[in-house]
Design an enzyme around this catalytic site. Structure first.
Site, PDB file in Angstrom:
ATOM      1  N   SER A   1       0.816  -1.222   0.000  1.00  0.00           N
ATOM      2  CA  SER A   1       0.000   0.000   0.000  1.00  0.00           C
ATOM      3  C   SER A   1       0.850   1.273   0.000  1.00  0.00           C
ATOM      4  O   SER A   1       0.398   2.319  -0.468  1.00  0.00           O
ATOM      5  CB  SER A   1      -0.940   0.015   1.208  1.00  0.00           C
ATOM      6  OG  SER A   1      -1.938  -0.960   1.042  1.00  0.00           O
TER       7      SER A   1
ATOM      8  N   ASP B   1      -9.027  -4.206   2.679  1.00  0.00           N
ATOM      9  CA  ASP B   1      -7.744  -4.908   2.604  1.00  0.00           C
ATOM     10  C   ASP B   1      -7.527  -5.837   3.796  1.00  0.00           C
ATOM     11  O   ASP B   1      -7.085  -6.974   3.630  1.00  0.00           O
ATOM     12  CB  ASP B   1      -6.639  -3.851   2.551  1.00  0.00           C
ATOM     13  CG  ASP B   1      -5.247  -4.438   2.612  1.00  0.00           C
ATOM     14  OD1 ASP B   1      -4.887  -5.195   1.682  1.00  0.00           O
ATOM     15  OD2 ASP B   1      -4.515  -4.150   3.572  1.00  0.00           O
TER      16      ASP B   1
ATOM     17  N   HIS C   1      -6.838  -9.789   3.855  1.00  0.00           N
ATOM     18  CA  HIS C   1      -5.672 -10.479   4.433  1.00  0.00           C
ATOM     19  C   HIS C   1      -6.121 -11.638   5.322  1.00  0.00           C
ATOM     20  O   HIS C   1      -5.454 -12.665   5.394  1.00  0.00           O
ATOM     21  CB  HIS C   1      -4.835  -9.503   5.282  1.00  0.00           C
ATOM     22  CG  HIS C   1      -3.941  -8.620   4.480  1.00  0.00           C
ATOM     23  ND1 HIS C   1      -2.801  -9.084   3.867  1.00  0.00           N
ATOM     24  CD2 HIS C   1      -4.002  -7.300   4.178  1.00  0.00           C
ATOM     25  CE1 HIS C   1      -2.192  -8.082   3.234  1.00  0.00           C
ATOM     26  NE2 HIS C   1      -2.913  -6.986   3.403  1.00  0.00           N
TER      27      HIS C   1
ATOM     28  N   HIS D   1      -4.549  -1.843  -4.854  1.00  0.00           N
ATOM     29  CA  HIS D   1      -4.193  -3.197  -5.299  1.00  0.00           C
ATOM     30  C   HIS D   1      -5.330  -4.109  -4.913  1.00  0.00           C
ATOM     31  O   HIS D   1      -6.240  -3.701  -4.175  1.00  0.00           O
ATOM     32  CB  HIS D   1      -2.890  -3.670  -4.629  1.00  0.00           C
ATOM     33  CG  HIS D   1      -2.953  -3.548  -3.134  1.00  0.00           C
ATOM     34  ND1 HIS D   1      -3.692  -4.409  -2.346  1.00  0.00           N
ATOM     35  CD2 HIS D   1      -2.424  -2.621  -2.289  1.00  0.00           C
ATOM     36  CE1 HIS D   1      -3.596  -4.023  -1.088  1.00  0.00           C
ATOM     37  NE2 HIS D   1      -2.854  -2.931  -1.017  1.00  0.00           N
TER      38      HIS D   1
HETATM   39 ZN   LIG Z   1      -2.692  -4.985   2.573  1.00  0.00          ZN
END
Ligand SMILES: [Zn+2]
Length: 350
Positions: free
Chosen positions: A72, A242, A246, A285
């Site tokens: 990031s 995000d 994860h 991303h």
């Molecule tokens: Zn991440």
């Protein structure tokens, strides 16, 4: 000569009227880790997404200077400066030289600037729009650079990093602006020229338990920044899409996409009324290699999902854009193109 002047003026007017005219304000929404499957899951769960109000869509490549798979920090640097750097690096080129970011360009133009996020303000994405440090892990140094910056609106978490006994930065921040430390204080901010909210010791919890929603943060940031007649730049991050990625936690991932989308709605509401605001929605991303494997559109459920692993992937991410300047973002773009284009708009705006 007079005829030539008329033609020139006419051509100028047509250019200015078109959707490729230069925006006065830019709101950049970043869904951290938000790939196409994440957006699709949000759409199945919500029915219709606010993002769908954008007439322009595109795809964005995200790799960094030293890795096919970005982190990031490098992605935020690419989006904020238009230059690729090494993973972990914030606002510095691969050779360590500081890169001027979109917020610094906006400030130079007399525009107001802000960030609104649901993580610590020292975390990679917000920090990548403000600071210049070699490692995203240097939270105390990052807090120092944020406190010393000229950013007008700072909404997020991370109070502990501004309150360290050996290096307190909170008093410095409080000298420059009102700093809300609770949800109650945040709601009483009114519309000062500058304001900060450090609402959590480090990071906020997931969406359902947040005392102040990302949408509320976005609305207040816009209220404050839009008072500037010279225009503004605002970055809003859906930070925890995000984190759920994860953890391969589809339930919270979808809830975070939906929460982020609510915030996007407030940005688009403002842009529709204002007419001089470019809204860009994209991701830094993809995270998890997320896939939708089963569910029901009718019942708005996603009940079978898969993840390739617990880290980022190099898949292209979606982009949505609305307003003046939006058309240049259609097609396949690199993340650096977004930074470069925003900086060009800011430099050429009146
Ligand atoms: Zn991440």
């Amino acid at each position: 000569m007079k005829k030539l002047l008329t033609i020139c003026l006419l051509a100028f007017a047509i250019t200015v009227c078109a959707e490729d005219r230069v925006p006065k304000n830019i709101i950049l929404f970043i869904g951290d880790g938000m790939g196409l499957s994440q957006v699709t899951a949000g759409k199945v769960a919500k029915g219709k997404l606010e993002m769908e109000r954008c007439p322009v869509t595109g795809l964005v490549t995200t790799w960094s200077d030293d890795s096919l798979v970005t982190d990031s920090a490098a992605a935020a640097t690419a989006l904020s400066t238009g230059v690729k750097t090494r993973n972990g690096s914030l606002g510095l080129a691969p050779d360590g030289k500081p890169l001027k970011n979109v917020i610094e360009y906006a400030e130079e133009k007399g525009k107001s600037t802000g960030v609104a996020v649901v993580c610590s303000l020292t975390h990679a994405t917000p920090a990548g729009f403000i600071v210049h440090v070699l490692s995203r892990k240097l939270d105390s140094e990052i807090a120092g650079q944020i406190a010393a910056s000229d950013v007008d609106v700072l909404f997020g978490g991370g109070l502990n990093y501004f309150n360290m006994t050996n290096n307190p930065r909170l008093p410095e921040l409080q000298k420059k602006m009102t700093v809300a430390l609770t949800a109650g204080e945040f709601r009483q901010l009114g519309t000062p020229e500058k304001a900060a909210a450090l609402l959590y010791p480090v990071h906020p919890p997931y969406a359902a338990e947040r005392a102040v929603s990302l949408r509320e943060l976005t609305e207040k940031a816009i209220q404050i920044l839009s008072q500037d007649k010279d225009g503004f730049f605002l970055m809003v991050e859906g930070s925890q899409i995000d984190w759920a990625g994860h953890k391969n936690d589809a339930t919270n991932l979808i809830a975070e996409v939906v929460d982020f989308d609510h915030a996007v709605g407030s940005g688009l509401d403002f842009a529709e009324k204002n007419g001089e605001t470019l809204v860009i929605i994209t991701a830094d991303h993809e995270t998890g290699g997320f896939a939708l494997l089963g569910g029901s559109v009718e019942h708005k459920t996603v009940d079978k999902t898969g993840f390739v692993h617990g880290n980022h992937t190099a898949s292209m991410v979606p982009l949505f854009a609305y307003g003046p300047g939006s058309t240049v973002f259609s097609g396949i773009r690199d993340n650096t193109d977004i930074g470069k284009t925003m900086i060009r708009f800011i430099q050429t705006s009146e």
